[in-house]
Design an enzyme around this catalytic site. Structure first.
Site, PDB file in Angstrom:
ATOM      1  N   ASP A   1      -3.708  96.512 114.218  1.00  0.00           N
ATOM      2  CA  ASP A   1      -3.045  96.253 112.925  1.00  0.00           C
ATOM      3  C   ASP A   1      -2.995  94.739 112.679  1.00  0.00           C
ATOM      4  OD1 ASP A   1      -1.110  98.996 112.197  1.00  0.00           O
ATOM      5  OD2 ASP A   1      -1.831  98.759 114.230  1.00  0.00           O
TER       6      ASP A   1
ATOM      7  N   THR B   1      -1.209 104.459 112.187  1.00  0.00           N
ATOM      8  CA  THR B   1      -1.062 103.762 113.478  1.00  0.00           C
ATOM      9  C   THR B   1      -0.510 104.683 114.565  1.00  0.00           C
ATOM     10  OG1 THR B   1      -0.733 101.672 112.351  1.00  0.00           O
ATOM     11  CG2 THR B   1       0.032 101.784 114.618  1.00  0.00           C
TER      12      THR B   1
ATOM     13  N   LYS C   1      -5.309 111.729 104.286  1.00  0.00           N
ATOM     14  CA  LYS C   1      -4.937 112.918 103.514  1.00  0.00           C
ATOM     15  C   LYS C   1      -5.673 112.946 102.168  1.00  0.00           C
ATOM     16  CE  LYS C   1      -0.404 112.614 104.894  1.00  0.00           C
ATOM     17  NZ  LYS C   1      -0.403 112.232 106.326  1.00  0.00           N
TER      18      LYS C   1
ATOM     19  N   ASP D   1      -0.189 101.910 101.207  1.00  0.00           N
ATOM     20  CA  ASP D   1      -0.685 103.219 101.639  1.00  0.00           C
ATOM     21  C   ASP D   1      -1.360 103.968 100.494  1.00  0.00           C
ATOM     22  OD1 ASP D   1       0.325 103.433 104.377  1.00  0.00           O
ATOM     23  OD2 ASP D   1       2.307 103.384 103.449  1.00  0.00           O
TER      24      ASP D   1
END
Ligand code: AMP
Ligand code: MG
Ligand code: MG
EC number: 3.1.3.7
Length: 313
Positions: free
Chosen positions: A51, A122, A229, A252
């Site tokens: 990250d 993560t 998703k 996101d």
């Protein structure tokens, strides 16, 4: 007079190459074996070395070429000199050959906000669920998500063994610009008439469960990552992404939303409101996420009033 590619198309072409480099860094950290896991707010809110390195790579690479952009990344990192080895200078030529949609031709660098999730999923990355992981670079103009790039570093990872042959390339990059289209995958719809819901596996709550059950699902998939998703929606594995909870942030949803919108889908909060991506907006998607490729109205109409009451925008 002929003019070169627009700012937006140059940015997307650079972000594509930068996202590919990010995917390589994500794989390298795993292969080196030291994930350097840090807890942020709690045990399900983690940060790894990947990250951190990827955010440095993406943000520094972008700012060198586009110094007037507003860039908002997920990770809170101390300012430090970035290793030259993390900088990506390339731009994907195929993207530069495509026409910029007319409504975006006059956009200036300073008009754009870039939302960066260096590693989405993560928690799953730390548990070895590698195909859940994506790198997300979303581009917004006038508060609206208009271009997005998703790298999936471990796409094909079960196929890309030495036995699988040369066609099973590890990793892929998906991208889209509204008004131009979405590229890098084969659009497929979930089976008609079936309600296959995809939702969180690491950040569940009673509200999430209540909302999913109210959709009368034929199947419920619990996987990590917002990017992952949305990929399930556009590849026919799920019909709706339902997350009736705060927790998911603008980085996101920005890039995934563009990919979904570019193929005719719809992503909103749980009340049906569009998400805003101006630089001053709060980062949290407090009223959850509802994303659907086809038949959005079915799912929106089944969100219980109790869930709506609990999730204030
Ligand atoms: P998930 O579906 O659980 O993978 O969540 C999608 C994205 O939202 C991931 O980047 C998560 O880290 C983030 N997210 C969702 N809920 C939470 C939470 N309660 N705390 C921190 N991050 C969250
Ligand atoms: Mg994320
Ligand atoms: Mg992340």
């Amino acid at each position: 007079m002929a003019s070169g590619p627009t700012v937006l198309m140059r940015l997307v072409a650079s972000a594509y190459s930068i996202a590919q480099k990010a995917g390589m860094i994500v794989r390298r950290v795993i292969s080196e074996g030291d994930l350097g896991i840090v807890e942020k707010t709690c045990a399900t809110d983690l940060q790894t070395k990947a990250d951190r390195l990827v955010q440095m790579s993406i943000c520094s690479s972008l700012v060198r070429k586009f110094p007037k952009l507003t860039i908002i990344g997920e990770e809170d990192l101390p300012p430090e000199d970035v290793d030259q080895e993390l900088i990506e200078d390339g731009q994907w030529e195929e993207i530069l050959k495509k026409p910029c949609p007319a409504q975006y031709r006059a956009i200036k660098e300073e008009d754009l906000v870039v939302w960066v999730d260096p590693l989405d999923g993560t928690k799953e990355y730390t548990e070895g669920l590698l195909d859940n992981v994506t790198v997300l670079i979303g581009i917004a103009y006038e508060g609206k998500a208009i271009a997005g790039i998703i790298n999936q570093p471990y796409y094909n990872y079960q196929l890309s063994s030495p036995q699988a042959g040369p066609e099973a390339v590890l990793g892929r990059t998906i991208w889209a610009v509204l008004g131009l289209g979405a590229f890098g995958f084969q659009l497929k719809e979930a089976p008609a008439g079936k309600h296959i819901i995809t939702t969180t596996r690491s950040h569940g709550s009673q509200l999430v469960t209540d909302c999913v059950q109210a959709m009368e699902p034929d199947a419920v998939l619990r996987v990590g990552g917002a990017g992952n998703k949305i990929i399930q929606l556009i590849e026919g594995k799920a019909s709706a992404y339902v997350f009736a909870s705060p927790g998911c942030k603008k980085w996101d949803t920005c890039a995934p939303e563009v990919i979904l919108h570019a193929v005719g889908g719809k992503l909103t909060d749980i009340h049906g409101n569009a998400l805003q991506y101006n630089k001053d907006v709060k980062h949290m998607n407090s009223a959850g996420v509802l994303a659907v490729l086809r038949n959005y109205d079915y799912y929106a109409s089944r969100v219980p009033e109790s869930v709506k009451k609990a999730l204030v925008p």
